[in-house]
Design an enzyme around this catalytic site. Structure first.
Site: not given
Ligand code: NAP
Length: 309
Positions: A10, A14, A174
């Site tokens: 991913g 983000g 989640y």
């Molecule tokens: N945002 C927050 O506040 C927060 C807080 C705590 C933890 N996190 C964790 O941080 C991590 C990154 O999240 P983010 O906030 O940066 O969100 P994000 O910008 O939505 O990034 C998520 C990434 O995961 C990819 N993804 C989703 N389904 C997938 C699949 N089936 N196969 C391969 N890749 C896939 C998405 O691809 P697409 O672009 O193609 O959809 C995207 O590149 C996650 O594990 C999340 O749980 C986030």
């Protein structure tokens, strides 16, 4: 120093994107491979990273963590690719509590949030360990929500992985998937230390609340998406863990490239700080059950792993 490869799942968006940016900017010894489900988005991100950092050592490969066959195809393609030796894997891809609209289950029939965040990364890392050398680093991106604050009124219990894989998507799922990321980190770190002579470190990382990513997706409703992002920012402040992808991406990158962290393993790193995860996350029986059942669910045979019989 000889070049080495770091895979970021991913990495097109983000936190993963910011992690790639910081590695590319700060350490020319790494080749960065963005492992993404959408190659077009991945290629665009790779071009942006190259022009932002001036570092040409960034490439892409297709990986859909919601499909066991895609994970195996990625592994085959990666093992044949002409890339520097594999040094690190950042298990960053994930899906928010809202799930994926219209896709409740992975291609193999498991609930989507658990399937992508835990099971997909479980299979991927177990296969990739075969290609890693004596030393290396693996990071599983978890969350504060592995231990939801009381006002969420969520009763997080770990029953067994089969039951979890069949639950419905939502906030509880989640949180459970993020708890599974920690179990998986601790168990992998333990197995590496007790069953192998490799110095591969495995840690779980909490990036804190980041409202500047694409995590909250409400298809076709930009207003609602904006409201949810605002809510996420406020929640970050209330829970006391506010961050951004820029800040946490830099910290995540340091977990891969910082020489002083080469031996740190089996830890829960809250925005880089080594703290205790929840009491439930230290339950070793749960971690072993998750590991054993995940092998079954992901159709991974013991002989395919470095841990042997
Ligand atoms: N945002 C927050 O506040 C927060 C807080 C705590 C933890 N996190 C964790 O941080 C991590 C990154 O999240 P983010 O906030 O940066 O969100 P994000 O910008 O939505 O990034 C998520 C990434 O995961 C990819 N993804 C989703 N389904 C997938 C699949 N089936 N196969 C391969 N890749 C896939 C998405 O691809 P697409 O672009 O193609 O959809 C995207 O590149 C996650 O594990 C999340 O749980 C986030």
């Amino acid at each position: 120093m000889k070049k080495k490869t770091v895979i970021i799942t991913g990495g097109n968006s983000g936190l993963g994107y910011q992690c790639a940016l910081n590695i590319a900017k700060n350490d020319p010894d790494y080749h960065i491979l963005l492992a993404c489900r959408n190659l077009k988005k991945a290629d665009t991100a790779a071009e942006m990273l190259k022009s932002e950092t001036g570092n040409p050592n960034i490439s892409t490969m297709e990986l859909d963590l919601a499909s066991l066959s895609s994970i195996r195809m990625f592994y085959d393609a990666f093992s044949k690719a002409d890339l520097p030796p594999l040094y690190a894997v950042v298990c960053n891809a994930g899906i928010s509590a809202g799930g994926v609209p219209g896709e409740k289950y992975t291609k193999d029939g498991y609930e989507m949030i658990f399937g992508v965040s835990h099971l997909g990364h479980f299979l991927l890392t177990n296969l990739l360990l075969n290609l890693m050398g004596k030393s290396g680093r693996i990071v599983f991106v978890s969350s504060d929500m592995h231990n939801p604050p009381p006002f969420f009124r969520l009763k997080l219990v770990y029953d067994n992985a089969k039951a979890i894989s069949a639950r419905s998507s939502g906030m509880l799922q989640y949180c459970t998937s993020k708890l599974c990321n920690i179990y998986c980190s601790y168990e992998m770190a333990r197995l590496l230390a007790t069953k192998t002579d490799r110095q591969i470190t495995v840690n779980a990382f909490n990036p804190g609340a980041m409202s500047d990513t694409n995590f909250i997706r409400i298809e076709g409703n930009i207003l609602l998406q904006g409201i949810m992002r605002g809510f996420s920012r406020v929640m970050g402040v209330i829970v006391g863990k506010p961050s951004s992808s820029v800040k946490s991406g830099a910290i995540l990158a340091s977990l891969i490239i910082e020489p002083a962290l080469a031996e740190m393993t089996g830890k829960y790193l809250d925005r880089g700080k080594d703290i205790k995860s929840s009491l439930l996350s230290y339950n070793k029986d749960n971690a072993r059950e998750l590991w054993k059942t995940s092998m079954e669910l992901s159709k991974l045979s013991q002989s395919e792993t470095i841990f042997g019989q």
